[in-house]
Design a protein around this motif. Structure first.
Motif, PDB file in Angstrom:
ATOM      1  N   TYR A   1     -64.589 -51.153  55.770  1.00 37.27           N
ATOM      2  CA  TYR A   1     -64.287 -51.296  57.114  1.00 37.27           C
ATOM      3  C   TYR A   1     -65.314 -50.335  57.981  1.00 37.27           C
ATOM      4  O   TYR A   1     -66.078 -49.399  57.529  1.00 37.27           O
ATOM      5  CB  TYR A   1     -62.894 -50.366  57.132  1.00 37.27           C
ATOM      6  CG  TYR A   1     -61.745 -51.481  56.788  1.00 37.27           C
ATOM      7  CD1 TYR A   1     -61.573 -52.531  57.103  1.00 37.27           C
ATOM      8  CD2 TYR A   1     -61.006 -50.719  55.728  1.00 37.27           C
ATOM      9  CE1 TYR A   1     -60.528 -53.447  56.616  1.00 37.27           C
ATOM     10  CE2 TYR A   1     -59.809 -51.455  55.189  1.00 37.27           C
ATOM     11  CZ  TYR A   1     -59.521 -52.666  55.861  1.00 37.27           C
ATOM     12  OH  TYR A   1     -58.478 -53.477  55.173  1.00 37.27           O
TER      13      TYR A   1
ATOM     14  N   HIS B   1     -57.128 -52.077  60.582  1.00 37.92           N
ATOM     15  CA  HIS B   1     -58.404 -52.218  60.493  1.00 37.92           C
ATOM     16  C   HIS B   1     -59.021 -53.771  60.426  1.00 37.92           C
ATOM     17  O   HIS B   1     -58.360 -54.473  59.578  1.00 37.92           O
ATOM     18  CB  HIS B   1     -58.956 -51.316  59.536  1.00 37.92           C
ATOM     19  CG  HIS B   1     -58.896 -49.842  59.824  1.00 37.92           C
ATOM     20  ND1 HIS B   1     -57.888 -49.113  59.546  1.00 37.92           N
ATOM     21  CD2 HIS B   1     -59.767 -48.789  60.392  1.00 37.92           C
ATOM     22  CE1 HIS B   1     -58.194 -47.840  60.366  1.00 37.92           C
ATOM     23  NE2 HIS B   1     -59.058 -47.877  60.633  1.00 37.92           N
TER      24      HIS B   1
ATOM     25  N   ASP C   1     -54.578 -47.114  62.839  1.00 35.87           N
ATOM     26  CA  ASP C   1     -54.086 -47.039  61.531  1.00 35.87           C
ATOM     27  C   ASP C   1     -52.687 -47.714  61.048  1.00 35.87           C
ATOM     28  O   ASP C   1     -52.056 -48.181  61.972  1.00 35.87           O
ATOM     29  CB  ASP C   1     -53.760 -45.587  61.122  1.00 35.87           C
ATOM     30  CG  ASP C   1     -55.057 -44.572  61.285  1.00 35.87           C
ATOM     31  OD1 ASP C   1     -56.170 -45.265  60.698  1.00 35.87           O
ATOM     32  OD2 ASP C   1     -54.780 -43.494  61.726  1.00 35.87           O
TER      33      ASP C   1
ATOM     34  N   TYR D   1     -66.613 -47.210  55.747  1.00 33.69           N
ATOM     35  CA  TYR D   1     -65.801 -46.788  54.521  1.00 33.69           C
ATOM     36  C   TYR D   1     -65.152 -47.822  53.725  1.00 33.69           C
ATOM     37  O   TYR D   1     -65.006 -48.974  54.356  1.00 33.69           O
ATOM     38  CB  TYR D   1     -64.848 -45.520  54.907  1.00 33.69           C
ATOM     39  CG  TYR D   1     -63.674 -46.082  55.738  1.00 33.69           C
ATOM     40  CD1 TYR D   1     -62.689 -46.352  55.048  1.00 33.69           C
ATOM     41  CD2 TYR D   1     -64.119 -46.281  56.886  1.00 33.69           C
ATOM     42  CE1 TYR D   1     -61.463 -46.792  55.799  1.00 33.69           C
ATOM     43  CE2 TYR D   1     -62.799 -46.708  57.950  1.00 33.69           C
ATOM     44  CZ  TYR D   1     -61.694 -47.007  57.221  1.00 33.69           C
ATOM     45  OH  TYR D   1     -60.480 -47.670  57.854  1.00 33.69           O
ATOM     46  N   LEU D   2     -65.054 -47.523  52.484  1.00 36.88           N
ATOM     47  CA  LEU D   2     -64.374 -48.530  51.465  1.00 36.88           C
ATOM     48  C   LEU D   2     -62.875 -48.692  51.962  1.00 36.88           C
ATOM     49  O   LEU D   2     -62.294 -47.616  52.138  1.00 36.88           O
ATOM     50  CB  LEU D   2     -64.648 -48.179  50.188  1.00 36.88           C
ATOM     51  CG  LEU D   2     -66.003 -48.263  49.754  1.00 36.88           C
ATOM     52  CD1 LEU D   2     -66.092 -47.908  48.175  1.00 36.88           C
ATOM     53  CD2 LEU D   2     -66.273 -49.634  49.773  1.00 36.88           C
ATOM     54  N   CYS D   3     -62.402 -49.849  51.941  1.00 35.81           N
ATOM     55  CA  CYS D   3     -60.872 -50.185  51.772  1.00 35.81           C
ATOM     56  C   CYS D   3     -60.387 -49.463  50.926  1.00 35.81           C
ATOM     57  O   CYS D   3     -60.558 -49.395  49.606  1.00 35.81           O
ATOM     58  CB  CYS D   3     -60.548 -51.515  52.018  1.00 35.81           C
ATOM     59  SG  CYS D   3     -58.850 -51.882  51.850  1.00 35.81           S
ATOM     60  N   PRO D   4     -59.280 -48.552  51.202  1.00 34.14           N
ATOM     61  CA  PRO D   4     -58.643 -47.657  50.111  1.00 34.14           C
ATOM     62  C   PRO D   4     -57.948 -48.675  49.154  1.00 34.14           C
ATOM     63  O   PRO D   4     -57.579 -48.524  47.885  1.00 34.14           O
ATOM     64  CB  PRO D   4     -57.581 -46.950  50.603  1.00 34.14           C
ATOM     65  CG  PRO D   4     -57.606 -47.227  52.166  1.00 34.14           C
ATOM     66  CD  PRO D   4     -58.695 -48.187  52.203  1.00 34.14           C
ATOM     67  N   THR D   5     -57.502 -50.099  49.519  1.00 39.03           N
ATOM     68  CA  THR D   5     -56.803 -50.626  48.459  1.00 39.03           C
ATOM     69  C   THR D   5     -57.581 -51.627  48.107  1.00 39.03           C
ATOM     70  O   THR D   5     -57.029 -52.538  47.018  1.00 39.03           O
ATOM     71  CB  THR D   5     -55.451 -51.489  49.469  1.00 39.03           C
ATOM     72  OG1 THR D   5     -56.006 -52.019  50.444  1.00 39.03           O
ATOM     73  CG2 THR D   5     -54.498 -50.069  49.967  1.00 39.03           C
ATOM     74  N   ASP D   6     -58.664 -52.022  48.467  1.00 41.58           N
ATOM     75  CA  ASP D   6     -59.314 -53.160  47.934  1.00 41.58           C
ATOM     76  C   ASP D   6     -61.039 -52.615  47.870  1.00 41.58           C
ATOM     77  O   ASP D   6     -61.688 -52.649  49.231  1.00 41.58           O
ATOM     78  CB  ASP D   6     -59.484 -54.756  48.825  1.00 41.58           C
ATOM     79  CG  ASP D   6     -60.227 -55.619  48.446  1.00 41.58           C
ATOM     80  OD1 ASP D   6     -60.997 -55.510  47.476  1.00 41.58           O
ATOM     81  OD2 ASP D   6     -60.056 -56.717  49.016  1.00 41.58           O
ATOM     82  N   ARG D   7     -61.352 -52.320  47.050  1.00 45.56           N
ATOM     83  CA  ARG D   7     -62.683 -51.567  46.831  1.00 45.56           C
ATOM     84  C   ARG D   7     -63.891 -52.269  47.412  1.00 45.56           C
ATOM     85  O   ARG D   7     -65.025 -52.220  47.460  1.00 45.56           O
ATOM     86  CB  ARG D   7     -63.202 -50.824  45.554  1.00 45.56           C
ATOM     87  CG  ARG D   7     -62.105 -49.902  45.294  1.00 45.56           C
ATOM     88  CD  ARG D   7     -62.383 -48.905  44.432  1.00 45.56           C
ATOM     89  NE  ARG D   7     -63.685 -48.402  44.353  1.00 45.56           N
ATOM     90  CZ  ARG D   7     -64.009 -47.121  45.137  1.00 45.56           C
ATOM     91  NH1 ARG D   7     -63.271 -46.689  45.969  1.00 45.56           N
ATOM     92  NH2 ARG D   7     -65.225 -46.684  44.865  1.00 45.56           N
TER      93      ARG D   7
END
Length: 152
Positions: free
Chosen positions: A103, A60, A55, A93-99
């Motif tokens: 990852y 990632h 994290d 899952y989708l990257c929280p800062t770049d949709r």
């Protein structure tokens, strides 16, 4: 009759020996992982690579980084991730800062399998290297592998 550059001949022989060593090691590990854990070398390599994520900033790996680490094309890596995801060993899952970024994480089931398979992998690697060291053509390469201290 053409003459062959001795340096190129030596280079080709060295490449042949390296390829032979790699093939023997990979085959030995593949058999051990398949028999003991129903994992291929590539699947193990992918799980192992993803297990080193963390994290935080830069923790990632993007799919291109994963593909480079397991020495596969991006499309082959995606297929491999899908197979392991279907087996419940990975999740995406989708990257929280770049949709646009996706990852991949090792699941609890994947972690258990990796932990079980790691001793098998390591023992098979040691066995393959010990056997290859008996071959005079491969012994110098085995020694070189043993002297490497890669931190990647």
């Amino acid at each position: 009759m053409t003459t062959t550059d001795p340096a190129l001949t030596a280079l080709a022989q060295g490449w042949y020996a390296l390829s032979l060593l790699y093939g023997r090691i990979e085959t030995h590990i593949e058999r051990a992982l398949q028999a003991g854990h129903d994992l291929s070398v590539r699947e193990y390599s992918l799980l192992n690579t993803l297990s080193r994520q963390h994290d935080g900033e830069g923790g990632h790996l993007q799919m291109k980084q994963v593909a480079d680490a397991v020495v596969l094309s991006q499309s082959a890596t995606t297929r491999l991730v899908t197979r392991l995801e279907d087996r419940g060993l990975l999740s995406r899952y989708l990257c929280p800062t770049d949709r646009r970024g996706i990852y991949t994480d090792v699941t609890e089931t994947g972690w258990r399998l990796l932990d079980e398979a790691r001793p098998t992998h390591d023992a098979a690697l040691r066995e393959a290297l010990d056997e290859a060291a008996k071959d005079p053509e491969l012994a110098p390469l085995v020694a070189a592998v043993g002297s490497l201290h890669v931190t990647a």
